[in-house]
Design a protein around this motif. Structure first.
Motif, mmCIF file in Angstrom:
data_model
loop_
_atom_site.group_PDB
_atom_site.id
_atom_site.type_symbol
_atom_site.label_atom_id
_atom_site.label_comp_id
_atom_site.label_asym_id
_atom_site.label_seq_id
_atom_site.Cartn_x
_atom_site.Cartn_y
_atom_site.Cartn_z
ATOM 1 N N LYS A 116 -78.551 42.306 70.861
ATOM 2 C CA LYS A 116 -79.989 42.069 70.651
ATOM 3 C C LYS A 116 -80.471 40.920 71.539
ATOM 4 C CE LYS A 116 -83.445 41.324 66.989
ATOM 5 N NZ LYS A 116 -83.970 39.968 67.042
ATOM 6 N N VAL A 117 -79.712 39.857 71.572
ATOM 7 C CA VAL A 117 -80.095 38.714 72.410
ATOM 8 C C VAL A 117 -80.099 39.130 73.883
ATOM 9 C CG1 VAL A 117 -79.379 36.427 73.206
ATOM 10 C CG2 VAL A 117 -79.281 36.995 70.772
ATOM 11 N N LEU A 118 -79.061 39.856 74.252
ATOM 12 C CA LEU A 118 -78.943 40.289 75.648
ATOM 13 C C LEU A 118 -80.150 41.138 76.063
ATOM 14 C CD1 LEU A 118 -76.776 40.080 77.864
ATOM 15 C CD2 LEU A 118 -75.881 42.274 77.062
ATOM 16 N N LEU A 119 -80.484 42.132 75.240
ATOM 17 C CA LEU A 119 -81.565 43.054 75.604
ATOM 18 C C LEU A 119 -82.939 42.390 75.477
ATOM 19 C CD1 LEU A 119 -80.374 46.481 74.169
ATOM 20 C CD2 LEU A 119 -79.797 45.355 76.311
ATOM 21 N N GLU A 120 -83.056 41.459 74.566
ATOM 22 C CA GLU A 120 -84.337 40.745 74.463
ATOM 23 C C GLU A 120 -84.602 39.941 75.733
ATOM 24 O OE1 GLU A 120 -85.039 40.164 69.670
ATOM 25 O OE2 GLU A 120 -84.054 38.578 70.800
ATOM 26 N N GLU A 127 -74.627 46.518 85.575
ATOM 27 C CA GLU A 127 -73.314 46.655 84.933
ATOM 28 C C GLU A 127 -72.669 45.297 84.719
ATOM 29 O OE1 GLU A 127 -71.007 49.703 84.225
ATOM 30 O OE2 GLU A 127 -73.104 49.966 83.689
ATOM 31 N N GLU A 128 -72.759 44.480 85.765
ATOM 32 C CA GLU A 128 -72.126 43.161 85.720
ATOM 33 C C GLU A 128 -72.762 42.297 84.634
ATOM 34 O OE1 GLU A 128 -72.362 41.206 89.458
ATOM 35 O OE2 GLU A 128 -70.901 39.678 88.871
ATOM 36 N N GLU A 129 -74.084 42.323 84.581
ATOM 37 C CA GLU A 129 -74.784 41.517 83.562
ATOM 38 C C GLU A 129 -74.447 42.015 82.161
ATOM 39 O OE1 GLU A 129 -78.842 40.334 86.057
ATOM 40 O OE2 GLU A 129 -78.727 42.262 85.026
ATOM 41 N N PHE A 130 -74.330 43.321 82.040
ATOM 42 C CA PHE A 130 -73.996 43.918 80.749
ATOM 43 C C PHE A 130 -72.628 43.426 80.272
ATOM 44 C CE2 PHE A 130 -71.846 47.365 78.461
ATOM 45 C CZ PHE A 130 -72.680 47.493 77.369
ATOM 46 N N SER A 146 -67.791 54.087 73.076
ATOM 47 C CA SER A 146 -68.970 54.411 72.265
ATOM 48 C C SER A 146 -69.853 53.181 72.048
ATOM 49 C CB SER A 146 -68.557 55.039 70.936
ATOM 50 O OG SER A 146 -67.606 54.246 70.291
ATOM 51 N N ILE A 147 -69.244 52.011 72.016
ATOM 52 C CA ILE A 147 -70.041 50.776 71.871
ATOM 53 C C ILE A 147 -70.938 50.614 73.104
ATOM 54 C CG2 ILE A 147 -69.889 48.246 71.888
ATOM 55 C CD1 ILE A 147 -67.280 48.618 70.172
ATOM 56 N N CYS A 148 -70.352 50.788 74.279
ATOM 57 C CA CYS A 148 -71.135 50.653 75.517
ATOM 58 C C CYS A 148 -72.236 51.708 75.555
ATOM 59 C CB CYS A 148 -70.235 50.787 76.744
ATOM 60 S SG CYS A 148 -69.126 49.396 76.937
ATOM 61 N N GLU A 149 -71.888 52.921 75.153
ATOM 62 C CA GLU A 149 -72.889 53.998 75.140
ATOM 63 C C GLU A 149 -74.057 53.620 74.217
ATOM 64 O OE1 GLU A 149 -71.291 57.844 73.985
ATOM 65 O OE2 GLU A 149 -73.270 58.422 73.241
ATOM 66 N N ALA A 150 -73.736 53.109 73.041
ATOM 67 C CA ALA A 150 -74.790 52.743 72.075
ATOM 68 C C ALA A 150 -75.709 51.667 72.659
ATOM 69 C CB ALA A 150 -74.149 52.255 70.779
ATOM 70 N N ILE A 151 -75.125 50.659 73.250
ATOM 71 C CA ILE A 151 -75.951 49.550 73.766
ATOM 72 C C ILE A 151 -76.758 50.003 74.983
ATOM 73 C CG2 ILE A 151 -75.932 47.189 74.695
ATOM 74 C CD1 ILE A 151 -73.344 46.727 73.046
ATOM 75 N N ARG A 152 -76.129 50.813 75.829
ATOM 76 C CA ARG A 152 -76.862 51.287 77.015
ATOM 77 C C ARG A 152 -78.025 52.194 76.606
ATOM 78 N NH1 ARG A 152 -71.800 51.767 79.683
ATOM 79 N NH2 ARG A 152 -71.558 50.087 81.181
ATOM 80 N N THR A 153 -77.789 53.049 75.617
ATOM 81 C CA THR A 153 -78.870 53.945 75.157
ATOM 82 C C THR A 153 -80.006 53.123 74.561
ATOM 83 O OG1 THR A 153 -77.118 55.461 74.566
ATOM 84 C CG2 THR A 153 -79.292 56.074 73.873
ATOM 85 N N ALA A 154 -79.631 52.118 73.766
ATOM 86 C CA ALA A 154 -80.664 51.248 73.182
ATOM 87 C C ALA A 154 -81.420 50.517 74.290
ATOM 88 C CB ALA A 154 -80.011 50.247 72.232
ATOM 89 N N ALA A 155 -80.708 50.105 75.313
ATOM 90 C CA ALA A 155 -81.342 49.369 76.418
ATOM 91 C C ALA A 155 -82.375 50.247 77.127
ATOM 92 C CB ALA A 155 -80.280 48.894 77.417
ATOM 93 N N ARG A 156 -82.011 51.514 77.311
ATOM 94 C CA ARG A 156 -82.964 52.431 77.986
ATOM 95 C C ARG A 156 -84.229 52.573 77.149
ATOM 96 N NH1 ARG A 156 -78.263 55.047 79.749
ATOM 97 N NH2 ARG A 156 -78.192 56.522 78.044
ATOM 98 N N GLN A 157 -84.054 52.720 75.857
ATOM 99 C CA GLN A 157 -85.226 52.847 74.973
ATOM 100 C C GLN A 157 -86.038 51.544 74.966
ATOM 101 O OE1 GLN A 157 -84.543 54.986 71.356
ATOM 102 N NE2 GLN A 157 -86.068 53.778 70.248
ATOM 103 N N TRP A 158 -85.328 50.457 74.976
ATOM 104 C CA TRP A 158 -85.937 49.122 74.938
ATOM 105 C C TRP A 158 -86.782 48.894 76.182
ATOM 106 C CZ3 TRP A 158 -83.038 45.668 71.363
ATOM 107 C CH2 TRP A 158 -83.659 44.441 71.183
ATOM 108 N N ALA A 159 -86.176 49.259 77.327
ATOM 109 C CA ALA A 159 -86.863 49.008 78.605
ATOM 110 C C ALA A 159 -88.108 49.870 78.721
ATOM 111 C CB ALA A 159 -85.899 49.275 79.760
#
Ligand code: FES
Ligand code: FES
Length: 159
Positions: A116-120, A127-130, A146-159
């Protein structure tokens, strides 16, 4: 301060006011779990190595096993319990569920709070920042795909 051993802690946790005496040497993790009943935050290594105890303090990810509760005076703390909005899960919680990104689930609250902090701060991560942003959080069940997939998917929605 209430006396030489106790600290009168006043802060906010998940938007609510906390006003309680705590031992001066008590870790935030202990206060959250044992005094406030917020057991979603997990303790594991208790020495800042695993990230399972991650909470958000004034917008920053913090290992709650490493900070003392008196240091939280007048600060704003967020834990996993505060993430859902009424019955609506936070997007990170939704994506973790959808990706099946938990096995024992012990690392999950810390991962979600760190993410959450990262995406905010920046949802358009390289990739490197992630990997740099999440490197403090370990999953012992090693379900990283699956953890990376979850965060990346959330990031796409977030962005
Ligand atoms: S329990 Fe705090 S970093 Fe591991
Ligand atoms: S799901 Fe078990 S430690 Fe991550």
């Amino acid at each position: 301060m209430a006396d030489s051993q106790k600290w009168r802690l006043q802060c906010t946790v998940n938007g609510g006011t906390v006003d309680t005496d705590v031992p001066q040497d008590e870790a935030l993790l202990t206060t959250l779990r044992d005094r406030l009943g917020l057991t979603g935050t997990k303790g594991s290594c208790l020495e800042g190595e695993c990230g399972s105890c991650t909470v958000i303090v004034d917008g920053e990810a913090v290992n709650s096993c490493l900070v003392l509760s008196p240091q939280m005076q007048d600060r704003k703390i967020e834990t996993i319990e505060g993430l859902a909005d009424g019955g609506k899960l936070h997007v990170l919680q939704e994506k973790f569920l959808a990706a099946g990104a938990a096995q024992c689930g012990y690392c999950t609250p810390g991962l979600i709070m760190a993410a959450k902090v990262l995406l905010e701060n920046n949802a358009n991560l390289t990739e490197e920042e992630f990997f740099e942003g999440m490197e403090g959080n370990i999953c012992r069940c090693t379900g990283y795909k699956s953890i990376c997939e979850a965060i990346r998917t959330a990031a796409r929605q977030w962005a």
